[in-house]
Every structure is written in C-alpha cells, then in structure tokens.
Design an enzyme around this catalytic site. Structure first.
Site, mmCIF file in Angstrom:
data_model
loop_
_atom_site.group_PDB
_atom_site.id
_atom_site.type_symbol
_atom_site.label_atom_id
_atom_site.label_comp_id
_atom_site.label_asym_id
_atom_site.label_seq_id
_atom_site.Cartn_x
_atom_site.Cartn_y
_atom_site.Cartn_z
ATOM 1 C CG ASP A 6 21.799 -24.850 33.209
ATOM 2 O OD1 ASP A 6 21.813 -25.367 34.337
ATOM 3 O OD2 ASP A 6 20.935 -25.105 32.338
ATOM 4 C CG ASP A 8 20.874 -31.105 34.214
ATOM 5 O OD1 ASP A 8 21.713 -31.975 33.936
ATOM 6 O OD2 ASP A 8 20.410 -30.931 35.356
ATOM 7 C CG ASP A 137 18.496 -25.446 29.268
ATOM 8 O OD1 ASP A 137 19.222 -25.242 30.265
ATOM 9 O OD2 ASP A 137 17.585 -26.284 29.276
#
Ligand code: MG
Length: 194
Positions: A6, A8, A137
């Site tokens: 990922d 961000d 996240d």
C-alpha cells in the site's frame, strides 16, 4: 512471491503530512495529532464541527506529492525486489482524483524512480488484485471477492487491535514475509503461476 504494498500509511507518511497541513492552516485549532490516533478514519478523531475541514486538505494540490517517505520504506521496497519478489504498489486513490492520481505517480518516481511507476496498481477494490501478500495499514480491507493475498498489517497506532494478521514494520519486513511465504508453501499456492 507477489507482494502488494500500500502507498499511504505504508510508504508515504500521510499522517504527519496531514498534521503539518492542519497546523499551517488552522494554528488556533489544536488537535491531538492524527499520527497518534486510534481510529482509522481521520475524520472520526475530529469533533463534528471540524470534520468538514479534513477532506479538503487531502484534495489540496501538492498534498500527496509532498508526503515524506516513512523511514525505511524506500530501502525496504528495494530490498524486497532485490530478494526476487514481484513487488507492486497497490493504492486506492481518492474519488476526487484530480491531484491525487498524478501526484501518487510523481511521488513514486521521486522516491523510487520511474521504473517503479510501472508497478503501481491503483484500485478502489484491492480484493480484485492478485498477490501473495498485501502490506496495508488499514485494518479492514474488503471488496467484492475473498482476496488471494494474506493481509500483512503495517503497524500503525490505529490498527493495533487487529491481532489476527501478521504485523510488519520497515525493520522486520524480511522476517514477516518469510513467514507468509512459509504459510503459502504449507497451504498450497492458490494463484495459478506461469
Ligand atoms: Mg494505507
């Protein structure tokens, strides 16, 4: 193995970028730092009357481009590639795409190099992307199918209650991904290979 990373909150330090913009724009509105929050959605950590001010920050020109890399992330991604993994960047762009999409590519070129732009897979539904591991996240990643990948949680303050998935930082990433690889080897590869 195919590793989806990922952008961000894993490669780019979205939270500290947001805190800096907020402090510049609204110096009188002291907020607990977004980078220490315990809820995933930034809005949810703000009082209702300030929530409308959250969205426009991430739609500002330059917001995504100027995010700093999370320490260790750039070297970590390169290390995974050098170890022979097929490493991709799997990112969900804002629906208000105007600056976001372009700047996500520019960010990757700036920090990883233009070759890595060919590795970007923008999608709003990560379950539709095939891979062995998704480093992300976000605690709850859902979509239209049961994903092929194992979710490997990138450790952040807002995902610590999730204890059922392997957890990674740019420090133990090689060990965690070896675990995922072993798990895949034991359970059989679901993904048809060339
Ligand atoms: Mg993220």
């Amino acid at each position: 193995v195919i590793i989806l990373g990922d952008q961000d909150g894993v490669l780019a330090d979205y939270d500290n970028g947001f805190d800096e913009h907020w402090a510049d724009l609204y110096p009188d509105w002291i907020q607990p730092p977004v980078s220490q929050r315990d809820v995933f959605y930034i809005e949810d950590g703000f009082p209702a009357d300030r929530q409308p001010f959250v969205g426009p920050i991430q739609r500002t020109e330059g917001f995504f481009l100027n995010l700093k890399p999370i320490p260790g992330a750039i070297d970590g991604m390169r290390e995974l590639l050098a170890a022979g993994h097929d490493v991709r960047i799997c990112t969900a762009p804002l629906r208000d795409y105007e600056h976001c999409i372009k700047e996500k590519y520019q960010w990757v070129e700036k920090h990883l190099g233009l070759d890595w732009c060919a590795r970007i897979m923008p999608t709003r539904d990560k379950t539709l992307v095939v891979g062995d591991a998704l480093i992300d996240d976000r605690p709850d990643i859902t979509g239209v199918i049961r994903p092929f990948w194992n979710h490997v949680v990138y450790d952040q303050s807002y995902n610590r209650t999730l204890t059922t998935s392997p957890r990674i930082t740019w420090g133990n990433h090689m060990d965690v991904l070896t675990e995922v690889e072993d798990y895949r080897a034991r359970n059989g590869l679901l993904i048809p290979r060339l």
